[in-house]
Design an enzyme around this catalytic site. Structure first.
Site, mmCIF file in Angstrom:
data_model
loop_
_atom_site.group_PDB
_atom_site.id
_atom_site.type_symbol
_atom_site.label_atom_id
_atom_site.label_comp_id
_atom_site.label_asym_id
_atom_site.label_seq_id
_atom_site.Cartn_x
_atom_site.Cartn_y
_atom_site.Cartn_z
ATOM 1 N N SER A 1 5.014 0.865 6.129
ATOM 2 C CA SER A 1 5.005 -0.490 5.592
ATOM 3 C C SER A 1 3.936 -0.598 4.504
ATOM 4 O O SER A 1 3.596 0.391 3.870
ATOM 5 C CB SER A 1 4.774 -1.507 6.695
ATOM 6 O OG SER A 1 5.132 -2.789 6.231
ATOM 7 N N HIS B 1 -7.126 0.094 9.610
ATOM 8 C CA HIS B 1 -8.530 -0.055 9.975
ATOM 9 C C HIS B 1 -9.206 -1.110 9.105
ATOM 10 O O HIS B 1 -8.694 -1.499 8.057
ATOM 11 C CB HIS B 1 -9.251 1.286 9.802
ATOM 12 C CG HIS B 1 -8.704 2.382 10.666
ATOM 13 N ND1 HIS B 1 -9.344 2.831 11.799
ATOM 14 C CD2 HIS B 1 -7.566 3.124 10.569
ATOM 15 C CE1 HIS B 1 -8.638 3.801 12.355
ATOM 16 N NE2 HIS B 1 -7.550 3.994 11.626
ATOM 17 N N ASP C 1 -3.874 5.498 5.316
ATOM 18 C CA ASP C 1 -3.364 6.595 4.495
ATOM 19 C C ASP C 1 -2.152 6.038 3.760
ATOM 20 O O ASP C 1 -1.201 5.579 4.400
ATOM 21 C CB ASP C 1 -2.923 7.781 5.368
ATOM 22 C CG ASP C 1 -4.084 8.511 6.016
ATOM 23 O OD1 ASP C 1 -5.238 8.075 5.851
ATOM 24 O OD2 ASP C 1 -3.827 9.523 6.701
#
Length: 268
Positions: A237, A135, A77
């Site tokens: 980050s 992911h 996200d």
């Protein structure tokens, strides 16, 4: 040790501390309210026994991901702060701020530089309010992991516009990946506050320590499936993805927010 690393280590000690439940609930609720976290896919904030556990929260509701083998999904996200073509050896951390892909990936990837020259790239910025797990963006075979110690400058828009070669200066972990014979890289860039990156498949990686030497881990036949959780940032980050020339067609997503599982590119 750079001041950014020192600040991050001290904040990390606070974030991992498990305070008495009523104090922790106040801290967690304050964090959620101050940053405007959407907790609809996660447990109640009071469930998390430290700020770190809230930062690194797991999804409680499974995301739908595009299972088409030719579709690359967002690994996080995040906000797409820059994307486009690598021009020879040059990519952008943000408009007007260039860096060398060769320096970003280090000379341990030198045998593959010709493949990614004139390839494609996309930068995924995770703010402190975002879901912090990352992911696999597609099925791939992991060939190599490179841990590069460095500074921990913030990676928000202000610093991307201000600090030259920020991605190259900061601590980072590089995954060298292969999909159907085509090469791509996932680069996880550390940032201020906590500054730690965790990789579930490689417990030997320890970031934001006093380490000074680059470390390389090589793998044989380590297969990763699209959507698999690779690990998590302990605070916001950036992930940089770089693909081999002519291997993907990226979506027009500059300055747009994306969700893990959303289509960001098509494999050619």
């Amino acid at each position: 040790m750079h001041i950014t690393n020192l600040i991050s280590q001290y904040f990390g000690k606070f974030a991992k501390t498990q305070f008495p439940s009523f104090i922790q609930t106040i801290i967690n609720n304050g964090y959620v309210k101050f940053l405007g976290l959407n907790m609809s896919e996660f447990k109640n904030p009071k469930h998390y026994k430290s700020l770190n556990l809230l930062f690194t929260r797991e999804l409680e509701i499974a995301r739908e991901i595009n299972t088409d083998e030719n579709v690359v999904i967002s690994p996080t996200d995040s906000l797409i702060t820059e994307c486009g073509a690598v021009k020879d050896d040059t990519a952008l951390q943000i408009k007007g701020m260039e860096y060398s892909v060769e320096e970003l990936l280090t000379y341990d990837c030198s045998s593959n530089f010709d493949k990614v020259k004139n390839g494609s790239f996309m930068n995924f910025y995770l703010s402190p309010k975002d879901y912090h797990r990352y992911h696999a963006a597609s099925d791939f075979t992991l060939k190599k992991l490179i841990h590069v110690p460095g500074k921990l400058y913030p990676v928000n828009l202000k610093y991307l516009n201000k600090e030259l070669d920020l991605f190259v200066q900061n601590e980072r972990v590089i995954l060298e990946c292969e999909n159907n014979g085509k090469l791509f890289y996932m680069v996880f860039v550390g940032a201020l506050n906590v500054g730690q990156m965790v990789f579930d498949f490689e417990p030997r990686v320890e970031t934001n320590t006093n380490a000074q030497e680059l470390k390389v881990y090589e793998y044989e036949n380590l297969e990763i499936s699209k959507g698999d959780c690779l690990g998590y940032f302990k605070m916001g980050s950036t992930v940089v993805m770089i693909w081999e020339n002519d291997s993907v067609q990226i979506e027009e997503l500059l300055n747009q927010n994306v969700k893990f599982g959303q289509k960001v590119a098509t494999i050619n």
